[in-house]
Design a protein around this motif. Structure first.
Motif: not given
Ligand SMILES: Nc1ncnc2c1ncn2[C@@H]1O[C@H](COP(=O)(O)OP(=O)(O)OP(=O)(O)O)[C@@H](O)[C@H]1O
Ligand SMILES: [Mg+2]
Length: 439
Positions: A240-252, A272-275
């Motif tokens: 989950s921790h490691d997914l946060q970074t790519p998710i944030t990057r994708m959101r940007l 949804e992925m974040e949840t």
């Protein structure tokens, strides 16, 4: 039906072992008692025969030497427990057939038979009785009236001692069986209390070597499970921790995209992925056991604030009933359980009603009710499994990860509470949380 007439084999190991031991020992005891008694009787009879042989011979010799007028007064002195002398021909009867009488007759025959010709006959009556007839040297008829006794009567205390033996035997059986089955009971208890938090008490590793070995194996198993669970939790947390970074990057990246329609869809997917990631970690954490320490709280205030938060967000949640006292519990876990249930009621039924009822034995139930579609009866248990969702609710509108109820149940278990679901009469679902030991 032969089988039906037999008593049923007891179901507990305790009873089975106790029955086998007790019946076996009691049988062995009875057998050895019987052997001793038979042996005793035989020895007694042998001794008695020798005694009769000698005594009768000397008594007859004495009577023979006495002057005829003195014989009568000697008779009582010569009488014994099993025989007496009678001057006269006695009564006649059938020849003896009982084995004991035969042996007695033979002993007398051995003792005096060669000097006095004997006739022997049985005397009819309730007890075994025989008469030996002979003639003294002066021709006077003499009768020996005999009531042979087999062995000596049992003393009354013997029965008491026997009873006492049986009692001691039963007590020993009970003790031995208890000693053997108690560790099993403790092991089952320990396995039962090995809840989701894996914080069950360790079994004492002492006692008999087999028990100590089982306890060691159980403790080691408990440790291994705890290690696996920790690893699992750590892996989930790491992902989950490691997914946060790519998710944030994708959101940007989505934010700077030109295509608004696609951007909105992508943003929702990312949401949804974040949840999913967040819920996954929460679930792993609850599986590993809440570290939350129980504390004393005012549950009514907790529920008021919970309901207020929903009302504030414009949702239809109502509260009925109160605790009316402070209790010791895990407030965050309680809030999360009820929150998950209310979320479901809102998602599937549009409105939620929380009902707090005190029931017997200090138990309190917290019901979350809705008038939604309910859950098919065969899925009422399955929905507690992680990621399980009833087929019809797989649409975007009611989208979820399927972890809400799994988390709620894990938390409830850790709180020593039970969580059940049931469909309501008239439609809708009732989720019922039963809290025990509210002090
Ligand atoms: N109040 C309810 N009415 C009807 N169905 C329900 C209700 N509560 C739960 N369910 C069914 O049980 C399933 C599992 O519920 P659960 O809360 O575990 O997952 P979810 O609500 O789908 O997702 P999540 O809670 O993780 O966001 C749901 O998908 C739904 O099909
Ligand atoms: Mg849910």
């Amino acid at each position: 039906m032969i089988a039906a007439s037999w008593p049923r084999w007891p179901r507990t190991l305790f009873a089975r072992l106790a029955v086998i031991l007790f019946v076996g020992l009691a049988l062995a005891q009875t057998l050895s008692f019987w052997l001793t008694m038979t042996e005793r009787d035989q020895t007694m009879t042998n001794v008695m025969m020798g005694y009769i042989e000698r005594e009768v011979a000397s008594s007859v010799a004495l009577l023979d030497h006495l002057p005829p007028d003195e014989r009568a007064q000697w008779l009582p002195r010569l009488a014994r427990r099993s025989y007496e002398f009678v001057l006269g021909p006695g009564v006649s009867g059938e020849p003896v057939d009982a084995s004991l009488s035969e042996r007695v007759a033979r002993s007398i025959d051995v003792g005096i038979g060669n000097r006095y010709p004997l006739t022997v006959n049985a005397v009819p009556g309730d007890r075994e009785r025989l008469q030996v007839h002979l003639k003294l040297s002066d021709g006077t008829p003499l009768t020996i009236d005999m009531r042979p006794m087999s062995g000596a009567p049992l003393s009354r205390w013997l029965l008491l001692v026997l009873l006492l033996q049986l009692v001691v035997l039963a007590a020993c059986c009970w003790l031995a069986v208890r000693l053997a089955t108690r560790p099993l009971h403790q092991l089952a208890l320990a396995a039962d209390t090995l809840g989701p938090d894996l914080k069950a008490d360790r079994l004492p590793e002492d006692g008999p070597s087999e028990v100590a070995r089982a306890a060691r194996a159980f403790n080691a198993m408990q440790d291994r499970i705890a290690t696996y669970m920790t690893e699992r939790m750590q892996i989930l947390a790491a992902i989950s921790h490691d997914l946060q970074t790519p998710i944030t990057r994708m959101r940007l990246r989505v934010d700077v995209m030109d295509d608004d329609a696609q951007g909105a869809k992508l943003r929702q997917d990312l949401q949804e992925m974040e949840t999913l990631v967040k819920e996954g970690v929460t679930y792993a954490r609850t599986m590993h056991g809440t570290t939350e320490v129980p504390c004393r709280i005012d549950p009514d205030a907790l529920f008021d604030s919970l309901v207020f938060d929903y009302l504030d967000a414009g949702q239809d949640v109502s509260l009925e009933g109160r605790f009316g006292m402070s209790v010791t519990t895990r407030p965050q876990a309680l809030r999360r359980i009820v929150g998950n249930l209310v979320d479901n009621a809102l998602k599937f039924g549009g409105a939620a009603e929380i009902r707090i009822t005190a029931v017997h034995d200090g138990q309190t139930t917290i019901s979350v009710l809705d008038r939604g579609p309910g859950i098919p009866a065969q899925a009422l248990e399955a929905v507690f499994e992680p990621f399980y969702r009833v087929e019809t609710s797989r649409n975007r509108h009611t989208g979820g990860t399927g972890l809400g109820l799994a988390i709620a149940r894990q938390l409830a278990l850790a709180m020593d509470a039970t969580l059940t679901l049931q469909n309501r009469a008239g439609g809708g679902l009732e989720a019922r949380l039963t809290l025990r030991k509210l002090l």
